[in-house]
Design a protein around this motif. Structure first.
Motif: not given
Length: 462
Positions: A159-168
């Protein structure tokens, strides 16, 4: 002399599918265990939010009077929530956490969100003044990975929100809070302080608290945060491997290894055979709570130090939040009798503060993942089982939601296990058993189709 263990496999295809009634249930020849499960289930489900709450589906996972959920507690309670059928609640709460990460909060999210869908006023004033434990991002990352493995829901990794949170979290967050493996003991205590800074204001002093141990004054770093970063990076590497990004995954495994090495290089106190749990602003190590999280994040290598840590945890009385982790981690670390004792203690009406939400959810995890040994791996649609209870007891977990199906697992002592698939999709089942010397024996995985049961029996001939 005992002859080799012989395996007898019986396949029986059911004429009717088990109908789930009231969610997951547990039955046992051990009346005390059955009572403990029923108490934990009733209490855990009592924390489910109301249908009309503005925040959407949720369950209590913070101090009960707040009607809220915080990142640490949700990370701890989430698999218990799945076991109890609270998947919608998990998804909503995790989305809120990952979607509220922001640069204005130095890549933190909201530590605690209330039933109105707002950051809880007990922990948040504005984006410059708030309470936040730095372990949280890595705990949520690890919990998201575990939810994917248990449910097969790919939003938790794609999920886009999860990917962003993990990467950040594994890049900018580490940089902003000076959490590199070689900076843990030399970093500023407050890398991103509000200006002007007021050390008497908890929303200033604890804006980026480097530990889950909140009562330690003058703290620069907690060993539990080191363990959290290690496990978060390892989980992120696993997510990358699922995506086929093997070179990047290797890089993050190497980064993770640096944190694990630092635990043994700097935090072990040989004179008392224990890990230090915090490092202070005056450059001294100290010991308070925190060791529990080294096991929760599986951050210790197998060996004498890990065993001594387990024995130390077993030797003391701890607060109820700490004890809520004990059923699962003690089952997983060969302390089945102690783990069972903790489950009975934590569900005893006489136990003080057993109403704290983490407690009942922790007990549910202790039953499913600990006692019954149920593990799931969505990468290969596999469920693994391993009974860790009394050799003469029968224990049955019915209507367990996992990998988008429903299963029933019945252990008849440590010699016979039946798995029934009462859902709509097939799963791969790998049964495991403990022999008389405590050694784990894993059997070949078999597919279990919807509406069918498979029995594995292990016998020892004398």
């Amino acid at each position: 002399m005992k002859r080799p263990l012989l395996l007898y496999v019986f396949l029986c295809f059911c004429g009717s599918i088990y109908a789930q009634n009231g969610g997951v249930t547990f039955e046992s020849s051990d009346a005390a265990l059955q009572t403990a499960f029923n108490r934990a289930k009733e209490m855990a489900l009592s924390y489910k939010g109301k249908p009309g709450d503005p925040v959407g589906p949720w369950y209590e996972s913070a101090l009960p009077p707040r009607s809220a959920f915080c990142m640490r507690d949700v990370a701890h309670q989430s698999i218990g929530g799945e076991i109890l059928g609270l998947g919608k609640e998990n998804k909503n709460m995790f989305r809120l956490f990952v979607n509220n990460i922001s640069e204005s909060k130095d890549w933190c999210s909201y530590w605690e969100i209330n039933h109105f869908g707002k950051p809880a006023i007990e922990d948040y004033r504005n984006d410059k003044e708030f309470w936040y434990n730095l372990n949280a991002n890595f705990d949520i990352l690890n919990a998201g990975w575990k939810l994917y493995l248990w449910t097969g829901d790919e939003e938790y990794i794609n999920g886009a929100g999860f990917e962003n949170f993990y990467e950040k979290s594994v890049t900018d967050y580490i940089d902003r809070w000076v959490l590199q493996a070689d900076s843990l003991l030399s970093r500023p205590t407050h890398p991103n302080p509000p200006v002007p800074f007021n050390n008497e204001d908890a929303f200033h002093r604890c804006r980026g608290l480097p530990s889950y141990s909140e009562g330690v004054p003058n703290i620069k770093m907690g060993v539990d945060l080191v363990g959290a970063i290690y496990r978060g990076l390892m989980s992120y590497a696993s997510i990358l491997e699922v995506k086929g990004q093997h070179d990047k995954a290797k890089l993050f495994k190497e980064k993770a290894a640096g944190y694990q090495k630092s635990i043994d290089a700097f935090w072990w106190n040989d004179s008392v055979s224990r890990y230090h749990t915090f490092y202070s602003n005056d450059h001294k190590f100290g010991m308070e709570e925190g060791e529990t999280f080294l096991l929760w994040f599986d951050a210790l290598k197998e060996g004498a130090r890990k065993e001594k840590t387990i024995q130390h945890l077993l030797s003391k009385d701890w607060n109820i939040e700490n004890l809520s982790y004990f059923p699962l981690i003690m089952y997983q670390n060969g302390q089945s009798e102690k783990a069972c004792g903790y489950m009975l203690h934590l569900t005893d009406p006489a136990t003080s503060r057993r109403e704290y939400p983490e407690v009942s959810f922790g007990v549910i995890k202790g039953f499913a993942e600990g006692l019954m040994g149920v593990e799931a791996d969505a990468r290969i649609d596999q469920v693994t089982t391993l009974y860790r209870g009394k050799a003469t007891a029968t224990c049955e977990l019915k209507g367990l939601p996992v990998l988008k199906t429903l299963i029933t697992v019945k252990h008849e002592g440590n010699k016979k296990t039946t798995l029934t698939n009462s859902g709509k999709r097939k799963i791969l089942w790998r049964p495991r058993f403990l022999d008389d010397k405590g050694k784990t024996i894993a059997k070949k995985a078999v597919w279990v189709k919807p509406g069918s049961s498979i029995i594995f029996s292990v016998t020892v001939k004398g």
